[in-house]
Design a protein around this motif. Structure first.
Motif, PDB file in Angstrom:
ATOM      1  N   ALA A  35      -6.951 -12.268  33.835  1.00 48.21           N
ATOM      2  CA  ALA A  35      -5.342 -11.937  33.529  1.00 48.21           C
ATOM      3  C   ALA A  35      -4.591 -12.887  33.653  1.00 48.21           C
ATOM      4  O   ALA A  35      -5.142 -13.973  34.331  1.00 48.21           O
ATOM      5  N   ASP A  36      -3.726 -13.013  32.753  1.00 47.16           N
ATOM      6  CA  ASP A  36      -2.698 -14.105  32.656  1.00 47.16           C
ATOM      7  C   ASP A  36      -1.957 -14.151  33.865  1.00 47.16           C
ATOM      8  O   ASP A  36      -1.844 -13.386  34.823  1.00 47.16           O
ATOM      9  N   HIS A  37      -0.633 -15.286  33.657  1.00 45.09           N
ATOM     10  CA  HIS A  37       0.244 -15.235  34.857  1.00 45.09           C
ATOM     11  C   HIS A  37       1.203 -13.914  34.980  1.00 45.09           C
ATOM     12  O   HIS A  37       1.713 -13.800  35.838  1.00 45.09           O
ATOM     13  N   ARG A  38       0.869 -13.171  33.954  1.00 48.11           N
ATOM     14  CA  ARG A  38       1.724 -11.980  34.195  1.00 48.11           C
ATOM     15  C   ARG A  38       0.827 -10.854  34.493  1.00 48.11           C
ATOM     16  O   ARG A  38       1.430  -9.555  34.526  1.00 48.11           O
ATOM     17  N   GLY A  39      -0.352 -10.925  34.798  1.00 48.16           N
ATOM     18  CA  GLY A  39      -1.261  -9.884  35.155  1.00 48.16           C
ATOM     19  C   GLY A  39      -1.874  -9.226  33.709  1.00 48.16           C
ATOM     20  O   GLY A  39      -2.407  -8.027  33.690  1.00 48.16           O
ATOM     21  N   TRP A  40      -1.799  -9.788  32.593  1.00 46.60           N
ATOM     22  CA  TRP A  40      -2.177  -9.229  31.168  1.00 46.60           C
ATOM     23  C   TRP A  40      -3.593  -9.551  31.151  1.00 46.60           C
ATOM     24  O   TRP A  40      -3.619 -10.893  30.866  1.00 46.60           O
TER      25      TRP A  40
ATOM     26  N   VAL B 142      -9.121   0.110  30.383  1.00 47.59           N
ATOM     27  CA  VAL B 142      -8.017   1.121  30.167  1.00 47.59           C
ATOM     28  C   VAL B 142      -7.207   1.484  31.339  1.00 47.59           C
ATOM     29  O   VAL B 142      -6.163   2.059  31.299  1.00 47.59           O
ATOM     30  N   THR B 143      -7.762   1.149  32.509  1.00 44.98           N
ATOM     31  CA  THR B 143      -6.995   1.552  33.848  1.00 44.98           C
ATOM     32  C   THR B 143      -6.432   0.517  34.528  1.00 44.98           C
ATOM     33  O   THR B 143      -5.696   0.678  35.542  1.00 44.98           O
ATOM     34  N   VAL B 144      -6.689  -0.828  33.702  1.00 46.82           N
ATOM     35  CA  VAL B 144      -5.902  -1.843  34.261  1.00 46.82           C
ATOM     36  C   VAL B 144      -4.436  -2.047  34.010  1.00 46.82           C
ATOM     37  O   VAL B 144      -4.063  -1.639  32.962  1.00 46.82           O
ATOM     38  N   LYS B 145      -3.700  -2.274  35.237  1.00 48.75           N
ATOM     39  CA  LYS B 145      -2.250  -2.434  35.100  1.00 48.75           C
ATOM     40  C   LYS B 145      -1.763  -3.832  34.976  1.00 48.75           C
ATOM     41  O   LYS B 145      -2.375  -4.825  35.692  1.00 48.75           O
ATOM     42  N   THR B 146      -0.618  -4.242  34.811  1.00 45.27           N
ATOM     43  CA  THR B 146      -0.222  -5.644  34.747  1.00 45.27           C
ATOM     44  C   THR B 146       0.454  -5.896  36.055  1.00 45.27           C
ATOM     45  O   THR B 146       0.402  -4.843  36.963  1.00 45.27           O
ATOM     46  N   ASP B 147       1.044  -7.169  36.306  1.00 44.10           N
ATOM     47  CA  ASP B 147       1.717  -7.368  37.500  1.00 44.10           C
ATOM     48  C   ASP B 147       2.959  -6.321  37.766  1.00 44.10           C
ATOM     49  O   ASP B 147       3.369  -6.390  39.034  1.00 44.10           O
ATOM     50  N   LYS B 148       3.629  -6.132  36.881  1.00 39.58           N
ATOM     51  CA  LYS B 148       4.724  -5.111  36.739  1.00 39.58           C
ATOM     52  C   LYS B 148       4.353  -3.596  36.749  1.00 39.58           C
ATOM     53  O   LYS B 148       5.204  -3.036  36.265  1.00 39.58           O
ATOM     54  N   ASN B 149       2.856  -3.491  36.911  1.00 40.19           N
ATOM     55  CA  ASN B 149       2.685  -1.862  37.021  1.00 40.19           C
ATOM     56  C   ASN B 149       2.588  -1.407  35.591  1.00 40.19           C
ATOM     57  O   ASN B 149       2.555   0.025  35.679  1.00 40.19           O
TER      58      ASN B 149
ATOM     59  N   ASP C  88       0.830  -0.262  32.314  1.00 39.15           N
ATOM     60  CA  ASP C  88      -0.458   0.492  31.808  1.00 39.15           C
ATOM     61  C   ASP C  88      -0.615   0.082  30.279  1.00 39.15           C
ATOM     62  O   ASP C  88       0.230  -0.216  29.624  1.00 39.15           O
ATOM     63  N   VAL C  89      -1.884   0.506  29.950  1.00 42.28           N
ATOM     64  CA  VAL C  89      -2.101   0.130  28.283  1.00 42.28           C
ATOM     65  C   VAL C  89      -1.254   0.940  27.419  1.00 42.28           C
ATOM     66  O   VAL C  89      -0.779   0.386  26.380  1.00 42.28           O
ATOM     67  N   PHE C  90      -0.474   2.186  27.835  1.00 42.93           N
ATOM     68  CA  PHE C  90       0.168   2.964  27.186  1.00 42.93           C
ATOM     69  C   PHE C  90       1.466   2.366  27.213  1.00 42.93           C
ATOM     70  O   PHE C  90       2.268   2.424  26.087  1.00 42.93           O
ATOM     71  N   ALA C  91       2.022   1.842  28.174  1.00 47.28           N
ATOM     72  CA  ALA C  91       3.438   1.086  28.270  1.00 47.28           C
ATOM     73  C   ALA C  91       3.242  -0.265  27.281  1.00 47.28           C
ATOM     74  O   ALA C  91       4.276  -0.480  26.733  1.00 47.28           O
ATOM     75  N   CYS C  92       2.339  -0.645  27.327  1.00 46.29           N
ATOM     76  CA  CYS C  92       1.957  -1.984  26.371  1.00 46.29           C
ATOM     77  C   CYS C  92       1.941  -1.416  24.781  1.00 46.29           C
ATOM     78  O   CYS C  92       2.634  -2.110  24.065  1.00 46.29           O
ATOM     79  N   VAL C  93       1.902  -0.321  24.637  1.00 43.76           N
ATOM     80  CA  VAL C  93       1.793   0.159  23.195  1.00 43.76           C
ATOM     81  C   VAL C  93       3.067   0.370  22.809  1.00 43.76           C
ATOM     82  O   VAL C  93       3.567  -0.047  21.752  1.00 43.76           O
ATOM     83  N   ASP C  94       3.943   0.885  23.701  1.00 41.46           N
ATOM     84  CA  ASP C  94       5.336   1.136  23.788  1.00 41.46           C
ATOM     85  C   ASP C  94       5.996  -0.234  23.310  1.00 41.46           C
ATOM     86  O   ASP C  94       7.184  -0.146  22.589  1.00 41.46           O
ATOM     87  N   MET C  95       5.575  -1.180  23.987  1.00 44.96           N
ATOM     88  CA  MET C  95       6.111  -2.630  23.760  1.00 44.96           C
ATOM     89  C   MET C  95       5.857  -2.892  22.174  1.00 44.96           C
ATOM     90  O   MET C  95       6.921  -3.893  21.651  1.00 44.96           O
ATOM     91  N   ALA C  96       5.082  -2.578  21.477  1.00 45.36           N
ATOM     92  CA  ALA C  96       4.905  -2.578  20.264  1.00 45.36           C
ATOM     93  C   ALA C  96       5.953  -1.917  19.209  1.00 45.36           C
ATOM     94  O   ALA C  96       6.064  -2.226  18.203  1.00 45.36           O
ATOM     95  N   GLY C  97       6.793  -1.094  19.795  1.00 41.73           N
ATOM     96  CA  GLY C  97       7.668  -0.625  18.963  1.00 41.73           C
ATOM     97  C   GLY C  97       7.610   0.919  19.197  1.00 41.73           C
ATOM     98  O   GLY C  97       6.721   1.681  19.512  1.00 41.73           O
ATOM     99  N   LYS C  98       8.826   1.755  19.331  1.00 39.30           N
ATOM    100  CA  LYS C  98       8.913   3.034  19.825  1.00 39.30           C
ATOM    101  C   LYS C  98       8.289   3.873  18.588  1.00 39.30           C
ATOM    102  O   LYS C  98       7.665   4.932  18.908  1.00 39.30           O
ATOM    103  N   HIS C  99       8.140   3.501  17.356  1.00 42.09           N
ATOM    104  CA  HIS C  99       7.736   4.216  16.208  1.00 42.09           C
ATOM    105  C   HIS C  99       7.061   3.287  15.521  1.00 42.09           C
ATOM    106  O   HIS C  99       7.713   2.129  14.759  1.00 42.09           O
ATOM    107  N   HIS C 100       5.604   3.357  15.317  1.00 47.62           N
ATOM    108  CA  HIS C 100       5.120   2.725  14.202  1.00 47.62           C
ATOM    109  C   HIS C 100       3.927   3.362  13.524  1.00 47.62           C
ATOM    110  O   HIS C 100       3.567   4.387  14.263  1.00 47.62           O
ATOM    111  N   ALA C 101       3.125   3.050  12.591  1.00 47.00           N
ATOM    112  CA  ALA C 101       2.420   3.774  11.758  1.00 47.00           C
ATOM    113  C   ALA C 101       1.253   4.398  12.529  1.00 47.00           C
ATOM    114  O   ALA C 101       0.777   5.560  12.478  1.00 47.00           O
ATOM    115  N   THR C 102       0.517   3.358  13.298  1.00 45.39           N
ATOM    116  CA  THR C 102      -0.734   3.894  14.072  1.00 45.39           C
ATOM    117  C   THR C 102      -0.506   4.150  15.229  1.00 45.39           C
ATOM    118  O   THR C 102      -1.420   4.344  16.069  1.00 45.39           O
ATOM    119  N   LYS C 103       0.645   4.275  15.947  1.00 47.72           N
ATOM    120  CA  LYS C 103       1.007   4.252  17.427  1.00 47.72           C
ATOM    121  C   LYS C 103       0.094   5.606  17.847  1.00 47.72           C
ATOM    122  O   LYS C 103      -0.337   5.700  18.956  1.00 47.72           O
TER     123      LYS C 103
END
Length: 205
Positions: A75-80, A110-117, A119-134
């Motif tokens: 995990a990096d400095h952000r817990g990623w 898949v159960t690991v969370k970042t320092d800001k809590n 999860d992997v699903f929240a990280c997927v949202d960071m890629a964009g609210k809508h994208h072709a493979t989401k």
């Protein structure tokens, strides 16, 4: 340099490989996710620079992980961890394949969370609210999480098996049910009958 050696941001090479690689190829380029490095290298022998880059990227990713499996747990400095990075880049071409590989090596990721809590699903949202493979990425992560939960449930069920249901324990229970001080005086047939009754009563659900 070790593949688990961290920089000032506590990141390892795998973090940067996933974040900075322009493409890991189409997600359906390789039907078999268990293809080894040699077959991937063979696919890069053509004159298509994109295909070569794709093959080299997957080979490099697998090389880092297989050199030291712990690099996918760093995990990096952000817990990623690397899976968080891949999920946050999941709109990019070929990233589904990368996510599959990371989960195959470490299902619990898949159960690991970042320092800001997050999860992997929240990280997927960071890629964009809508994208072709989401949707496909989310299904992949959900299936991986459910498979992990089923595995844990099965392990817990095994741990909860009553000790009295072991043959040795049931046999001893049957012998202990005989009148105190009389077990040596009772014939073998009677002892066996008593043990069978205890075994039967304890094994019927």
């Amino acid at each position: 340099r070790s593949v688990v050696e961290k920089d000032s941001l506590k990141r390892v090479a795998l973090h940067y490989l996933i974040k900075n690689y322009t493409t890991f190829g189409q997600d359906d380029d390789f039907e078999d996710d268990t293809e080894d490095a040699s077959s991937l290298n063979q696919s890069s022998t053509n004159h298509d620079d994109t295909a070569k880059t794709t093959a080299d990227g997957i080979v490099a990713l697998k090389h880092l992980v297989e050199t030291d499996i712990d690099c996918i747990k760093v995990a990096d400095h952000r817990g990623w961890i690397p899976l968080h990075v891949a999920c946050s880049c999941s709109a990019r071409q070929g990233m589904i394949r990368v996510i599959k590989i990371l989960i195959d090596y470490w299902p619990e990721s898949v159960t690991v969370k970042t320092d800001k809590n997050s999860d992997v699903f929240a990280c997927v949202d960071m890629a964009g609210k809508h994208h072709a493979t989401k949707d496909e990425v989310i299904v992949l992560l959900e299936e991986a999480r459910h498979a992990l939960e089923r595995c844990k449930d099965n392990e817990e069920d095994g741990d909860k098996a009553p000790a009295s249901h072991s043959i040795e324990a049931l046999t001893q229970l049957g012998l202990n049910s005989l009148p105190e001080g009389q077990d040596d005086d009772i014939d073998v047939a009677t002892k066996i009958e008593g043990v069978e009754q205890v075994v039967t009563s304890n094994c019927v659900d």
